[in-house]
Design a protein around this motif. Structure first.
Motif: not given
Length: 375
Positions: A174-178, A309-314, A234-248
Motif C-alpha cells: 500500500x503506497x500510503x501505508x508505511x 482511513x481514506x475519507x474517514x474521520x478525523x 509515490x513511486x508505487x502509486x505510479x508503477x502499480x495500476x492497482x494504486x493509480x487511483x490513490x496518487x492524489x
C-alpha cells in the motif's frame, strides 16, 4: 481490513505491548518489512527460473541478485536502482571479458578491471550502485571461471531488474501505508515531548527538559525513513495500476514531509530556549506553558488524522479546526510583560503552528495568515 490492521499494528497488540521495548521495536520492524521480504523472495526465484527455463542460461546468479537489489527493503528509487544495477553489470562484464580474453586472469588483471570499471562507471553516472556493481561484476568475470559467454550475465541482470519492477506492480505494498505510520509515530513523539516539556517546566527540572531535547533530536533517522517511504509510496502509486487511483492521496501525504521536519526543528529550538530559562532560574510565562500543552493536543489531532482511513474521520478539516483553536490563544498579551527571551518562546510556538497547519493541508501562505489574524 488493511486499514484496521494498520491501526491495530500502530497501537500494538496486547502481546506486542508485553514485550520489552527493544524486542517490540524489532518485531514492529519485521512486521513493516513482511511484504518487501516476500517480494524479494518471489522475484529472486522467478528471475532464476526465467533465465534458466526461458533463456537457457546456466547458473544465472546475476538474475536473482539483480532482482533483490532492485527491490531491496526500501520502497524508494526502485526504477533507478534497476537501471543502475543493469548498467553496472554491463560495464563490469565488458571490462572483465576484454581483460580475460586478451590478458588472462590474475591479480593485476583484477586490479586493472576494478580500476577501469569503476572509473568508467563514475564517469557515466553519479548513482551509488553503478561503481560498486561494475567493480564486483568485473572481479567475478576475471577471477571466477563462469559458464556462459559475452553478455549473458548482463542479460541476467536485466531479467532480474525488470522482474523486480514487475513484482512491485503486480504485488505492491500500500503506497500510503508505511508513510502514514512513519508520520504518525513522529507526531506521537512530538505530542509526548510537549507534555513532558510542560511537566519539566512546572517542576523546574532542566535535566528532564534536556532529555526531551535529546528524544526529539533523535528523530533524525525516523525523518529520513519517513521521507524515503513517502518517495517510495509515490513511486508505487505510479508503477502499480492497482494504486493509480490513490496518487492524489499519496501526494498529499508526501507533502507533509517538510512541515513535519520543520515542526521537529522548531520544537528543538523551543525546548532549548525553555531549558535555558529554567536552568537560569527564570520563570517561563504561564501562558507559554499552557500553549505548549495545547501543542500536544494539536499533535494528537494530526496523528489521529494521519492514521484515519481514506475519507474517514478525523480528516484534515478536523485537525485544522483543533489547530485554529490553539492559534486563537497565541496573542501578544501572553508575553506582554516579558523580556526578549520570553517573547521569542511565543514566536517559536507561532512558527511551530505554521508547520502544524501545513501538515493539516494548508499552504504556508494560508497558515501564516491564520497566525497574523490572531494578533
Amino acid at each position: 481490513m488493511g486499514e484496521q490492521w494498520m491501526r491495530a499494528r500502530e497501537s500494538g497488540s496486547p502481546l506486542l505491548r508485553r514485550l520489552p521495548q527493544g524486542m517490540r521495536s524489532r518485531v514492529r520492524r519485521l512486521m513493516n518489512s513482511v511484504v518487501p521480504i516476500l517480494q524479494c523472495a518471489l522475484a529472486a526465484g522467478v528471475s532464476w527460473w526465467i533465465a534458466t527455463a526461458v533463456f537457457g542460461h546456466i547458473d544465472p546468479f546475476f538474475a536473482p541478485i539483480a532482482a533483490i537489489i532492485s527491490l531491496g527493503l526500501s520502497l524508494s528509487k526502485r526504477w533507478r536502482r534497476s537501471v543502475e544495477l543493469v548498467g553496472g553489470v554491463a560495464i563490469g562484464v565488458l571490462i572483465g571479458d576484454l581483460l580475460v580474453r586478451y590478458f588472462g586472469s590474475g591479480a593485476w588483471q583484477i586490479t586493472a578491471a576494478v580500476l577501469i570499471a569503476m572509473t568508467l562507471a563514475v564517469f557515466v553516472d553519479t548513482g551509488p550502485i553503478i561503481p560498486m556493481q561494475s567493480a564486483s561484476s568485473a572481479v567475478l568475470v576475471v577471477a571466477v571461471p563462469m559458464t556462459g559467454a559475452g553478455f549473458t550475465r548482463a542479460v541476467d541482470a536485466l531479467i532480474g531488474g525488470v522482474l523486480g519492477v514487475v513484482v512491485v506492480a503486480v504485488l505492491p505494498t500500500n503506497p500510503a501505508h508505511r508513510a502514514r505510520l512513519d508520520a504518525a509515530r513522529i507526531l506521537a513523539v512530538l505530542r509526548d515531548a510537549c507534555n513532558r516539556l510542560v511537566d519539566g517546566v512546572r517542576s523546574g527540572d532542566s535535566a528532564a527538559i534536556g532529555e526531551v531535547y535529546d528524544e526529539v533530536n533523535g528523530l533524525r533517522g525516523a525523518l529520513d525513513t519517513m521521507r524515503a517511504d513517502m518517495r517510495g509510496g509515490r513511486e508505487v502509486s505510479v508503477i502499480s495500476p492497482l494504486y493509480w487511483s490513490s496518487r492524489a492521496r499519496v501526494a498529499r501525504i508526501a507533502a507533509t514531509a517538510e512541515p513535519i521536519s520543520g515542526a521537529v526543528r522548531n520544537l528543538l529550538v523551543l525546548t532549548r530556549r525553555v531549558e535555558g530559562m529554567v536552568s537560569r532560574g527564570e520563570a517561563v510565562p504561564d501562558g507559554v506553558v499552557d500553549l505548549i500543552g495545547q501543542l500536544a493536543d494539536g499533535y494528537e489531532a494530526l496523528r489521529a488524522f494521519m492514521l484515519a482511513p481514506p475519507d474517514g474521520q478525523p480528516d484534515a478539516a478536523d485537525a485544522a479546526r483543533v489547530l485554529r483553536g490553539i492559534v486563537r490563544q497565541v496573542r501578544p498579551e501572553v508575553v506582554a510583560d516579558e523580556d526578549v527571551v520570553g517573547v521569542s518562546t511565543l514566536a517559536q510556538i507561532r512558527a511551530q503552528l505554521v508547520d502544524m497547519l501545513m501538515v493539516a493541508g494548508l499552504t504556508r501562505t494560508s497558515a501564516v495568515a491564520q497566525l497574523r489574524s490572531a494578533r
